[in-house]
Write a protein that holds these residues in place. Structure first.
Motif, PDB file in Angstrom:
ATOM      1  N   ALA A  40       0.805  -1.195   0.009  1.00 45.48           N
ATOM      2  CA  ALA A  40      -0.211  -0.031  -0.274  1.00 45.48           C
ATOM      3  C   ALA A  40       0.938   1.252  -0.039  1.00 45.48           C
ATOM      4  O   ALA A  40       0.412   2.411  -0.427  1.00 45.48           O
ATOM      5  CB  ALA A  40      -0.837   0.032   1.018  1.00 45.48           C
ATOM      6  N   ASN A  41       2.214   1.214   0.785  1.00 46.94           N
ATOM      7  CA  ASN A  41       2.845   2.376   0.747  1.00 46.94           C
ATOM      8  C   ASN A  41       3.751   2.286  -0.374  1.00 46.94           C
ATOM      9  O   ASN A  41       4.989   3.242  -0.130  1.00 46.94           O
ATOM     10  CB  ASN A  41       3.522   2.424   2.292  1.00 46.94           C
ATOM     11  N   SER A  42       3.807   1.545  -1.318  1.00 50.55           N
ATOM     12  CA  SER A  42       4.958   1.486  -2.289  1.00 50.55           C
ATOM     13  C   SER A  42       4.707   2.719  -3.184  1.00 50.55           C
ATOM     14  O   SER A  42       3.771   3.331  -3.639  1.00 50.55           O
ATOM     15  CB  SER A  42       4.618   0.256  -3.234  1.00 50.55           C
ATOM     16  N   THR A  43       5.908   3.352  -3.501  1.00 52.75           N
ATOM     17  CA  THR A  43       6.285   4.563  -4.398  1.00 52.75           C
ATOM     18  C   THR A  43       6.658   3.904  -5.800  1.00 52.75           C
ATOM     19  O   THR A  43       6.705   4.735  -6.790  1.00 52.75           O
ATOM     20  CB  THR A  43       7.106   5.477  -4.007  1.00 52.75           C
ATOM     21  N   ALA A  44       6.534   2.869  -6.051  1.00 58.68           N
ATOM     22  CA  ALA A  44       6.817   2.234  -7.321  1.00 58.68           C
ATOM     23  C   ALA A  44       5.907   2.767  -8.494  1.00 58.68           C
ATOM     24  O   ALA A  44       4.636   3.010  -8.249  1.00 58.68           O
ATOM     25  CB  ALA A  44       6.827   0.804  -7.393  1.00 58.68           C
ATOM     26  N   VAL A  45       6.523   3.016  -9.606  1.00 62.12           N
ATOM     27  CA  VAL A  45       5.469   3.720 -10.802  1.00 62.12           C
ATOM     28  C   VAL A  45       5.532   2.479 -11.787  1.00 62.12           C
ATOM     29  O   VAL A  45       6.533   1.977 -12.205  1.00 62.12           O
ATOM     30  CB  VAL A  45       6.223   4.810 -11.382  1.00 62.12           C
ATOM     31  N   PHE A  46       4.309   2.267 -12.110  1.00 62.96           N
ATOM     32  CA  PHE A  46       3.866   1.177 -13.112  1.00 62.96           C
ATOM     33  C   PHE A  46       3.478   1.751 -14.182  1.00 62.96           C
ATOM     34  O   PHE A  46       2.828   2.773 -14.374  1.00 62.96           O
ATOM     35  CB  PHE A  46       3.029   0.250 -12.360  1.00 62.96           C
ATOM     36  N   PRO A  47       3.422   0.741 -15.303  1.00 62.57           N
ATOM     37  CA  PRO A  47       2.978   1.263 -16.537  1.00 62.57           C
ATOM     38  C   PRO A  47       1.371   1.706 -16.436  1.00 62.57           C
ATOM     39  O   PRO A  47       0.562   1.082 -15.537  1.00 62.57           O
ATOM     40  CB  PRO A  47       2.993   0.228 -17.640  1.00 62.57           C
ATOM     41  N   PRO A  48       0.763   2.380 -17.236  1.00 64.22           N
ATOM     42  CA  PRO A  48      -0.601   2.944 -17.186  1.00 64.22           C
ATOM     43  C   PRO A  48      -1.599   1.713 -17.484  1.00 64.22           C
ATOM     44  O   PRO A  48      -1.188   0.991 -18.292  1.00 64.22           O
ATOM     45  CB  PRO A  48      -0.884   4.150 -18.204  1.00 64.22           C
ATOM     46  N   ASN A  49      -2.826   1.818 -16.804  1.00 64.30           N
ATOM     47  CA  ASN A  49      -3.880   1.109 -17.265  1.00 64.30           C
ATOM     48  C   ASN A  49      -3.753  -0.581 -17.000  1.00 64.30           C
ATOM     49  O   ASN A  49      -4.029  -1.405 -17.490  1.00 64.30           O
ATOM     50  CB  ASN A  49      -4.008   1.223 -19.064  1.00 64.30           C
ATOM     51  N   ILE A  50      -2.768  -0.704 -15.851  1.00 65.27           N
ATOM     52  CA  ILE A  50      -2.487  -1.960 -15.359  1.00 65.27           C
ATOM     53  C   ILE A  50      -3.090  -2.134 -13.900  1.00 65.27           C
ATOM     54  O   ILE A  50      -3.099  -1.271 -13.214  1.00 65.27           O
ATOM     55  CB  ILE A  50      -1.254  -2.442 -15.171  1.00 65.27           C
TER      56      ILE A  50
END
Length: 318
Positions: A40-50
């Motif tokens: 919940a507290n992750s700041t990782a950036v993932f590809p959009p629309n996933i």
């Protein structure tokens, strides 16, 4: 089980060293609907629309079961350290059973963790072996509803030759043109690129019948510490400064520290077994006695020469 590909895939550890190429390969396959499990507290950036499912740092069984509901397969690519000193890997498995997941790929991505020699040498292998045995037991109890595949890929070739990421896994430093060779330097081990590990996971999920309930061994090529050093020297055109050491005292010291609870040394112990002569007894060369799946899975062909060339290009950019 049916031979149709599994469609809904959830992955944990998607930003990790092995998780990232697995995620990239899964996203490149239009058959799959991908969900990422993250803190919940992750700041990782993932590809959009996933699709993202966020859970607490506790990773409770209830949270994981809810996350796994509706998923055909779960791919666990979390780091090795939590897998060796907590029961989280077992909760992942229990959640998969409770949620009706069809295929479970555990956080292995290394050696044959069912091999008794390796498990005796390294507590990392032993912990992962216990986890895999538990998974196999749960799959058998499910009477075919849950199946498993363990990916054994040896050393991560491109990662291990990139000191900023691996910490000098082979004890060979490209920037300083130096190396430490333990024992004879002739222990052979399988090496697989991270990209091929990712592709292999996708192909496993696309062919569930062929890959169910077994270890899938990968090996892009086999080399030794001296072989890697020779290829580096050939391509650079410079002889490295080499220090020769006997591994036994360091192996003994590292094992004692791990047994005393210093799990940070478990990685160092594991790495040293690759390059020391003791590795000859641990089955690190999958092309001797194991069925290697690279051709069956249609993986691209890589050579030591190619991987070294890429490592040198990366080193020259730094």
């Amino acid at each position: 089980m049916p031979s149709t590909p599994l469609k809904n895939i959830i992955i944990a550890g998607a930003t990790g060293r092995v998780g990232a190429p697995i995620l990239a390969s899964l996203l490149a396959e239009p058959t799959f609907n991908i969900t990422i499990l993250t803190r919940a507290n992750s700041t990782a950036v993932f590809p959009p629309n996933i699709s993202l499912i966020r859970v607490s740092d506790d990773f409770t069984l209830a949270e994981l079961t809810n996350a796994f509901n509706g998923q055909d397969a779960a791919v666990i690519a979390t780091s090795a350290t939590p897998a060796t000193n907590s029961n989280l890997p077992f909760r992942f498995i229990d959640a998969a059973v409770a949620a009706g997941v069809k295929r479970f790929i555990p956080s292995e991505f290394g050696l044959d963790n069912l091999d008794p020699q390796g498990r005796k040498m390294s507590p990392v292998y032993d912990a992962k072996g216990k986890m895999l045995e538990y998974l196999i037991k749960k799959c058998e109890e499910s009477e075919g509803k849950l199946t498993w595949t363990s990916v054994c890929c040896g050393s991560w070739a491109d990662w291990a030759l990139n000191p900023p990421t691996s910490g000098g896994f082979y004890n060979i430093s490209i920037p300083t043109r130096s190396a430490t060779i333990y024992d004879s330097g002739t222990t052979s081990f399988s090496m697989t690129t991270l990209s091929n590990i990712g592709i292999a996971v996708s192909r496993i999920l696309l062919t569930p019948s062929a890959t169910a309930n077994q270890q899938v061994f990968l090996s892009d090529f086999v080399s030794t510490p001296l072989g890697i050093l020779a290829e580096l020297e050939r391509q650079i055109g410079v002889k490295f400064e080499v220090e020769h050491k006997v591994a036994a005292p360091e192996l003994k010291e590292l094992r004692a520290k791990v047994d005393d609870g210093d799990w940070d040394k478990a990685y160092d112990l594991l790495a040293l077994t690759f390059v020391a002569d003791v590795g000859k007894e641990l089955g690190y060369d999958f092309e001797k006695g194991k069925e290697v799946w690279n051709e069956k899975l249609g993986l691209p062909v890589y050579t030591l020469e190619q991987v070294v060339r890429t490592a040198l290009e990366l080193a020259n950019k730094d």
